[in-house]
Design a protein around this motif. Structure first.
Motif, PDB file in Angstrom:
ATOM      1  N   PRO A 141       8.378 -25.747  17.649  1.00 57.88           N
ATOM      2  CA  PRO A 141       7.389 -25.658  16.554  1.00 57.88           C
ATOM      3  C   PRO A 141       6.544 -26.913  16.405  1.00 57.88           C
ATOM      4  O   PRO A 141       5.332 -26.830  16.169  1.00 57.88           O
ATOM      5  N   ILE A 142       7.187 -28.103  16.565  1.00 59.59           N
ATOM      6  CA  ILE A 142       6.437 -29.353  16.442  1.00 59.59           C
ATOM      7  C   ILE A 142       5.382 -29.449  17.537  1.00 59.59           C
ATOM      8  O   ILE A 142       4.217 -29.782  17.288  1.00 59.59           O
ATOM      9  N   GLY A 143       5.782 -29.134  18.770  1.00 57.40           N
ATOM     10  CA  GLY A 143       4.842 -29.183  19.880  1.00 57.40           C
ATOM     11  C   GLY A 143       3.712 -28.181  19.716  1.00 57.40           C
ATOM     12  O   GLY A 143       2.545 -28.491  20.014  1.00 57.40           O
ATOM     13  N   PHE A 144       4.048 -26.990  19.230  1.00 61.35           N
ATOM     14  CA  PHE A 144       3.017 -25.959  19.041  1.00 61.35           C
ATOM     15  C   PHE A 144       2.024 -26.371  17.958  1.00 61.35           C
ATOM     16  O   PHE A 144       0.811 -26.230  18.133  1.00 61.35           O
ATOM     17  N   ILE A 145       2.536 -26.897  16.849  1.00 64.38           N
ATOM     18  CA  ILE A 145       1.659 -27.303  15.743  1.00 64.38           C
ATOM     19  C   ILE A 145       0.749 -28.455  16.158  1.00 64.38           C
ATOM     20  O   ILE A 145      -0.449 -28.462  15.855  1.00 64.38           O
ATOM     21  N   GLU A 146       1.311 -29.430  16.873  1.00 63.18           N
ATOM     22  CA  GLU A 146       0.492 -30.551  17.339  1.00 63.18           C
ATOM     23  C   GLU A 146      -0.544 -30.094  18.347  1.00 63.18           C
ATOM     24  O   GLU A 146      -1.654 -30.626  18.413  1.00 63.18           O
ATOM     25  N   GLY A 147      -0.197 -29.082  19.128  1.00 65.70           N
ATOM     26  CA  GLY A 147      -1.135 -28.563  20.115  1.00 65.70           C
ATOM     27  C   GLY A 147      -2.302 -27.830  19.494  1.00 65.70           C
ATOM     28  O   GLY A 147      -3.362 -27.672  20.124  1.00 65.70           O
ATOM     29  N   LYS A 153      -4.092 -29.410   9.888  1.00 71.18           N
ATOM     30  CA  LYS A 153      -4.973 -28.324  10.298  1.00 71.18           C
ATOM     31  C   LYS A 153      -4.234 -26.994  10.334  1.00 71.18           C
ATOM     32  O   LYS A 153      -4.750 -25.961   9.905  1.00 71.18           O
ATOM     33  N   PHE A 154      -2.990 -27.037  10.867  1.00 70.42           N
ATOM     34  CA  PHE A 154      -2.196 -25.802  10.960  1.00 70.42           C
ATOM     35  C   PHE A 154      -1.894 -25.264   9.564  1.00 70.42           C
ATOM     36  O   PHE A 154      -1.980 -24.060   9.315  1.00 70.42           O
ATOM     37  N   SER A 155      -1.519 -26.157   8.634  1.00 70.46           N
ATOM     38  CA  SER A 155      -1.197 -25.738   7.268  1.00 70.46           C
ATOM     39  C   SER A 155      -2.417 -25.171   6.548  1.00 70.46           C
ATOM     40  O   SER A 155      -2.319 -24.234   5.750  1.00 70.46           O
ATOM     41  N   ALA A 156      -3.591 -25.753   6.856  1.00 69.73           N
ATOM     42  CA  ALA A 156      -4.808 -25.284   6.196  1.00 69.73           C
ATOM     43  C   ALA A 156      -5.218 -23.895   6.679  1.00 69.73           C
ATOM     44  O   ALA A 156      -5.728 -23.078   5.910  1.00 69.73           O
ATOM     45  N   GLU A 157      -4.964 -23.627   7.973  1.00 70.81           N
ATOM     46  CA  GLU A 157      -5.390 -22.357   8.552  1.00 70.81           C
ATOM     47  C   GLU A 157      -4.304 -21.284   8.526  1.00 70.81           C
ATOM     48  O   GLU A 157      -4.600 -20.096   8.619  1.00 70.81           O
ATOM     49  N   ALA A 158      -3.062 -21.706   8.441  1.00 72.31           N
ATOM     50  CA  ALA A 158      -1.953 -20.756   8.567  1.00 72.31           C
ATOM     51  C   ALA A 158      -1.677 -20.032   7.258  1.00 72.31           C
ATOM     52  O   ALA A 158      -1.918 -20.555   6.169  1.00 72.31           O
ATOM     53  N   ASN A 159      -1.169 -18.826   7.398  1.00 75.02           N
ATOM     54  CA  ASN A 159      -0.685 -18.076   6.246  1.00 75.02           C
ATOM     55  C   ASN A 159       0.778 -17.711   6.520  1.00 75.02           C
ATOM     56  O   ASN A 159       1.354 -18.127   7.522  1.00 75.02           O
ATOM     57  N   ILE A 160       1.364 -16.932   5.643  1.00 71.14           N
ATOM     58  CA  ILE A 160       2.774 -16.586   5.771  1.00 71.14           C
ATOM     59  C   ILE A 160       3.056 -15.842   7.064  1.00 71.14           C
ATOM     60  O   ILE A 160       4.116 -15.999   7.681  1.00 71.14           O
ATOM     61  N   THR A 161       2.073 -15.044   7.518  1.00 67.19           N
ATOM     62  CA  THR A 161       2.256 -14.284   8.761  1.00 67.19           C
ATOM     63  C   THR A 161       2.374 -15.205   9.962  1.00 67.19           C
ATOM     64  O   THR A 161       3.223 -15.000  10.839  1.00 67.19           O
ATOM     65  N   LYS A 162       1.538 -16.239  10.009  1.00 69.82           N
ATOM     66  CA  LYS A 162       1.591 -17.181  11.127  1.00 69.82           C
ATOM     67  C   LYS A 162       2.901 -17.964  11.142  1.00 69.82           C
ATOM     68  O   LYS A 162       3.467 -18.229  12.194  1.00 69.82           O
ATOM     69  N   TYR A 163       3.365 -18.341   9.957  1.00 70.77           N
ATOM     70  CA  TYR A 163       4.643 -19.053   9.877  1.00 70.77           C
ATOM     71  C   TYR A 163       5.792 -18.166  10.362  1.00 70.77           C
ATOM     72  O   TYR A 163       6.687 -18.611  11.104  1.00 70.77           O
ATOM     73  N   LEU A 164       5.780 -16.913   9.947  1.00 72.27           N
ATOM     74  CA  LEU A 164       6.813 -15.974  10.376  1.00 72.27           C
ATOM     75  C   LEU A 164       6.750 -15.729  11.879  1.00 72.27           C
ATOM     76  O   LEU A 164       7.780 -15.653  12.559  1.00 72.27           O
ATOM     77  N   LEU A 165       5.526 -15.608  12.410  1.00 74.55           N
ATOM     78  CA  LEU A 165       5.348 -15.388  13.836  1.00 74.55           C
ATOM     79  C   LEU A 165       5.870 -16.573  14.646  1.00 74.55           C
ATOM     80  O   LEU A 165       6.542 -16.403  15.667  1.00 74.55           O
TER      81      LEU A 165
END
Length: 208
Positions: A141-147, A153-165
């Motif tokens: 998850p850390i590598g994916f978020i940094e990528g 940026k990830f938190s600003a664009e992500a919603n609950i669906t992205k977190y679950l995915l």
């Protein structure tokens, strides 16, 4: 009838010529086989450690600043160091088990040492698979978020669906990799410990 008598005589001669093994001889043979199996377990663990070190060295050669990567939390590096120490501890235990089985003088001690060795291997496999699963669940998850541009940026664009995915993909990836490693460990250690279990049964039959 004469041919049958001749066959019986030949069979008796063959039985007389065959070596007769005492319980002590069988005990020594089982001890030798068990010692050889535990020695191979020790060698396999050394090979596994050497392979892991080679992978780390290769990764550092390709990306020299890997260990100083700011995207990974500092505690994860310390976790890796501590895990390496635990692996060295298990290798030490494998070596001591080999020494004990090689020098034991009684069936009772040999049986106990076989049980101890099998337990050590089981604990080592459970520990290794747990570390692999935990590392993947943290690092991926850390590598994916940094990528994708960093946590902000990830938190600003992500919603609950992205977190679950992301959570589902991480768990599935961890399960697949752990299953692959389990298969490798079964081939490397499982077959050796199965043979140890067979030796234990032979000793148990001799003792009863």
């Amino acid at each position: 009838m004469e041919e049958l008598d001749l066959l019986k005589k030949d069979w008796k001669k063959q039985e007389e010529n065959q070596p007769k093994l005492s319980y002590n001889d069988i005990d020594k043979m089982t001890q030798k086989k068990s010692s050889s199996l535990v020695k191979w377990i020790f060698y396999v663990s050394l090979f596994e450690l050497g392979f892991g070190i080679a992978i780390v060295i290769l990764a550092l050669f390709i990306q020299p600043d890997l260990m100083s990567d700011s995207t990974m939390p500092a505690w994860l590096n310390w976790f890796c160091y501590a895990s390496s120490l635990v692996v060295f501890y298990f290798i030490y235990k494998f070596f001591m088990n080999y020494k004990k089985i090689s020098t034991t003088n009684s069936i009772k001690d040999l049986m106990q040492n076989i049980i101890t060795t099998r337990k050590t291997v089981k604990h080592y496999i459970v520990y290794s698979l747990s570390v692999i699963a935990f590392t993947i669940c943290v690092a991926f998850p850390i590598g994916f978020i940094e990528g994708t541009g960093g946590m902000e940026k990830f938190s600003a664009e992500a919603n609950i669906t992205k977190y679950l995915l992301l959570a589902v993909v991480t768990i599935l990836l961890a399960c697949v990799i752990v299953a692959l490693f389990y298969g490798v460990y079964y081939l490397l250690y499982g077959l050796l410990t199965k043979k140890l279990k067979r030796n234990y049964r032979e000793l148990k039959q001799m003792k009863s």
